[in-house]
Motif scaffolding. Sequence first.
Motif, PDB file in Angstrom:
ATOM      1  N   ALA A 240       1.030  -0.926  -0.283  1.00 22.61           N
ATOM      2  CA  ALA A 240       0.228  -0.267   0.280  1.00 22.61           C
ATOM      3  C   ALA A 240       0.588   1.173  -0.051  1.00 22.61           C
ATOM      4  N   ALA A 241       2.163   1.304   0.910  1.00 19.95           N
ATOM      5  CA  ALA A 241       2.840   2.312   0.607  1.00 19.95           C
ATOM      6  C   ALA A 241       3.456   2.608  -0.484  1.00 19.95           C
ATOM      7  N   ASP A 242       3.962   1.353  -1.640  1.00 22.44           N
ATOM      8  CA  ASP A 242       4.707   1.596  -2.373  1.00 22.44           C
ATOM      9  C   ASP A 242       3.204   1.909  -3.872  1.00 22.44           C
ATOM     10  N   ALA A 243       2.037   1.797  -3.502  1.00 23.35           N
ATOM     11  CA  ALA A 243       0.790   2.391  -4.569  1.00 23.35           C
ATOM     12  C   ALA A 243       0.644   3.826  -3.876  1.00 23.35           C
ATOM     13  N   ILE A 244       1.189   4.125  -3.268  1.00 22.61           N
ATOM     14  CA  ILE A 244       0.717   5.750  -3.016  1.00 22.61           C
ATOM     15  C   ILE A 244       1.501   6.321  -3.150  1.00 22.61           C
ATOM     16  N   LYS A 266       0.856   2.419   9.799  1.00 22.66           N
ATOM     17  CA  LYS A 266       2.271   1.557   8.935  1.00 22.66           C
ATOM     18  C   LYS A 266       2.310   2.282   7.753  1.00 22.66           C
ATOM     19  N   VAL A 267       1.539   2.707   7.165  1.00 20.21           N
ATOM     20  CA  VAL A 267       2.036   3.395   5.697  1.00 20.21           C
ATOM     21  C   VAL A 267       3.098   4.182   5.760  1.00 20.21           C
ATOM     22  N   LEU A 268       2.135   5.141   6.605  1.00 20.47           N
ATOM     23  CA  LEU A 268       2.658   6.555   6.760  1.00 20.47           C
ATOM     24  C   LEU A 268       4.626   6.744   7.799  1.00 20.47           C
ATOM     25  N   THR A 269       4.937   4.853   8.435  1.00 24.80           N
ATOM     26  CA  THR A 269       5.839   4.602   8.634  1.00 24.80           C
ATOM     27  C   THR A 269       6.815   4.379   7.350  1.00 24.80           C
ATOM     28  N   LEU A 270       5.712   3.499   6.773  1.00 25.59           N
ATOM     29  CA  LEU A 270       7.479   2.948   5.275  1.00 25.59           C
ATOM     30  C   LEU A 270       7.391   3.735   4.258  1.00 25.59           C
ATOM     31  N   MET A 271       6.469   4.822   4.545  1.00 25.62           N
ATOM     32  CA  MET A 271       7.112   6.220   3.109  1.00 25.62           C
ATOM     33  C   MET A 271       8.720   6.417   4.179  1.00 25.62           C
ATOM     34  N   GLY A 272       8.124   6.778   5.092  1.00 23.09           N
ATOM     35  CA  GLY A 272       9.844   7.167   6.125  1.00 23.09           C
ATOM     36  C   GLY A 272      10.667   7.097   5.487  1.00 23.09           C
ATOM     37  N   PHE A 273      11.019   5.530   4.500  1.00 22.16           N
ATOM     38  CA  PHE A 273      12.469   4.710   4.410  1.00 22.16           C
ATOM     39  C   PHE A 273      12.746   4.664   3.192  1.00 22.16           C
ATOM     40  N   SER A 277      16.063   0.173   1.070  1.00 25.58           N
ATOM     41  CA  SER A 277      16.484  -0.175   2.476  1.00 25.58           C
ATOM     42  C   SER A 277      15.379  -1.594   2.884  1.00 25.58           C
ATOM     43  N   ALA A 278      16.120  -1.958   4.284  1.00 26.58           N
ATOM     44  CA  ALA A 278      15.531  -2.674   4.876  1.00 26.58           C
ATOM     45  C   ALA A 278      14.570  -1.810   5.502  1.00 26.58           C
ATOM     46  N   GLY A 279      13.976  -1.202   5.692  1.00 27.92           N
ATOM     47  CA  GLY A 279      13.004  -0.331   6.472  1.00 27.92           C
ATOM     48  C   GLY A 279      11.214  -0.772   5.158  1.00 27.92           C
ATOM     49  N   VAL A 352      19.362 -13.142  14.630  1.00 26.14           N
ATOM     50  CA  VAL A 352      19.643 -11.839  13.522  1.00 26.14           C
ATOM     51  C   VAL A 352      19.030 -10.783  12.948  1.00 26.14           C
ATOM     52  N   ARG A 353      19.531  -9.718  13.183  1.00 22.18           N
ATOM     53  CA  ARG A 353      18.220  -8.382  12.978  1.00 22.18           C
ATOM     54  C   ARG A 353      18.673  -7.424  12.132  1.00 22.18           C
ATOM     55  N   VAL A 354      18.127  -6.326  11.168  1.00 27.27           N
ATOM     56  CA  VAL A 354      18.814  -5.626  10.753  1.00 27.27           C
ATOM     57  C   VAL A 354      18.286  -4.474  11.270  1.00 27.27           C
ATOM     58  N   GLY A 355      19.085  -2.588  10.950  1.00 24.76           N
ATOM     59  CA  GLY A 355      18.103  -1.940  11.103  1.00 24.76           C
ATOM     60  C   GLY A 355      17.643  -1.376  10.438  1.00 24.76           C
ATOM     61  N   PRO A 356      16.710   0.186   9.668  1.00 21.67           N
ATOM     62  CA  PRO A 356      15.787  -0.115   8.980  1.00 21.67           C
ATOM     63  C   PRO A 356      16.515   0.830   8.093  1.00 21.67           C
ATOM     64  N   ASP A 357      17.856   1.185   8.110  1.00 24.06           N
ATOM     65  CA  ASP A 357      18.283   1.773   6.374  1.00 24.06           C
ATOM     66  C   ASP A 357      19.915   0.913   6.478  1.00 24.06           C
ATOM     67  N   THR A 358      19.181  -0.156   6.673  1.00 18.75           N
ATOM     68  CA  THR A 358      20.416  -1.643   5.287  1.00 18.75           C
ATOM     69  C   THR A 358      20.059  -1.765   4.461  1.00 18.75           C
ATOM     70  N   ASP A 359      20.756  -2.033   3.371  1.00 17.27           N
ATOM     71  CA  ASP A 359      20.720  -2.298   2.228  1.00 17.27           C
ATOM     72  C   ASP A 359      20.011  -2.931   2.158  1.00 17.27           C
ATOM     73  N   LEU A 360      19.482  -3.365   0.505  1.00 20.18           N
ATOM     74  CA  LEU A 360      18.972  -4.458  -0.415  1.00 20.18           C
ATOM     75  C   LEU A 360      19.975  -5.561  -0.496  1.00 20.18           C
TER      76      LEU A 360
END
Length: 427
Positions: A240-244, A266-273, A277-279, A352-360
């Motif tokens: 939905a964030a991609d579509a917006i 949720k969408v607003l959070t995802l649109m901030g990344f 990136s991982a986010g 194992v985990r990553v931060g939201p700025d981790t690249d693809l």
Amino acid sequence: MLYLSALVKRPMADRGGRVLGRLADVIVRLRGADYPVVTGLVAGVGGRELFVPVEQVDSFDGGGLVRLESAKVDLRPFVRREGEVLLRADVLGHRLIDVAEARLVRASDVELAYRNGQWLLFCVDTHRPRRLLWVFGEHAHEHRCRDWKSFEPLIGHRRSALVRRPTVRIRGLRPAEIADLLEEASKDEESEILGHVHQDPELEADVFEELEEDLATRLLGARTDEEIAAVLGRMRADDAADAIGDLPQGRRRLVLELMPAGQRAKVLTLMGFNADSAGGLMGMDFLALPGTTRVAEVLAAVRDSRRLQPEALTSAYTTDMEGRLTASARLVALLQAEPEARLAEVSEPDPVRVGPDTDLVDVALLMTDYNLITLPVVDEDGVLLGVITVDDVLEAMLPEDWRRREVAPPPDAHRAASAPRHQEPSP
């Protein structure tokens, strides 16, 4: 049995052989899951199209003529009624959905069969003629027909399409298969396919998640803000964030305001990344429970999480009171554990985990190195934000035109192809 191609333009005459006009079309009435029944003919008489009830037909093959019981015909112009399909106008030369193979095919001919006192639309030939046969002094095509019930027609007539919707077979296809059909369809075919899909809002949202970005943007852009918000409200938050983000700037805020509050957050959070990136890759569907939860209760929570993305439910996560990630347990470990065991006892600490700025690329390397199906994403305080699934990583890393690639058939595909294709309708 009769083929439509042999009937169209055939002279229509009374019992005495006096020609009244020519057969312009054959009318069938849709009957849900049953074979459509022939109800009449469209006759071309003096530049006009008239309706001839099938009961008035004495013979379809009387010396190359369609013979009628009498010369009396209704002189009022033919008007199509709800639920009627014109075989020449709507089917012959038009595309249908091959439901078994989830692809669009073109009808080169249709076959009518006489059963129990009525003519039925029995089967469809979707092949180009292989060779010509010489039959009774005339050339005729060799036909290879398949049961009408194997197809979903795209007839274009709105009132008839509405009649079909309760029994339409397209809604039994996978969302990705319907998306493939839409990507191949013409504008009119798109409209009819979407009209059927729209009857199931959850399926509609799943289909839009599978569409190519450009097509999804075009189809959504043709809708009102309220309609867009309804679809996006049922989609995964990351899709939905991609579509917006692909909507014109002036519509984004209006659509967001119309979305359910939880989905909007949720969408607003995802649109901030950043999208790569991982986010930007993560979904916000995950199952997090206290470590003291019994395994039986965790499995019950998995069963009840029908609105969450299934791919994200392959693991259950343990968080502390502040929402910080402390452990994870794979679903298979939960299934193999004793029901009374605690989640913490079957979980792997320090996952194992990553931060939201981790690249693809780093995300893909980590998931490969550790054989992960899902990868949690946490903020700088360790709070669980979302989960990346392996299918999201694959989609992001494949070439942009990957959807257009022709997928190789499975090794057992020849079995389906060699199965009987032509079956008599039951009495």
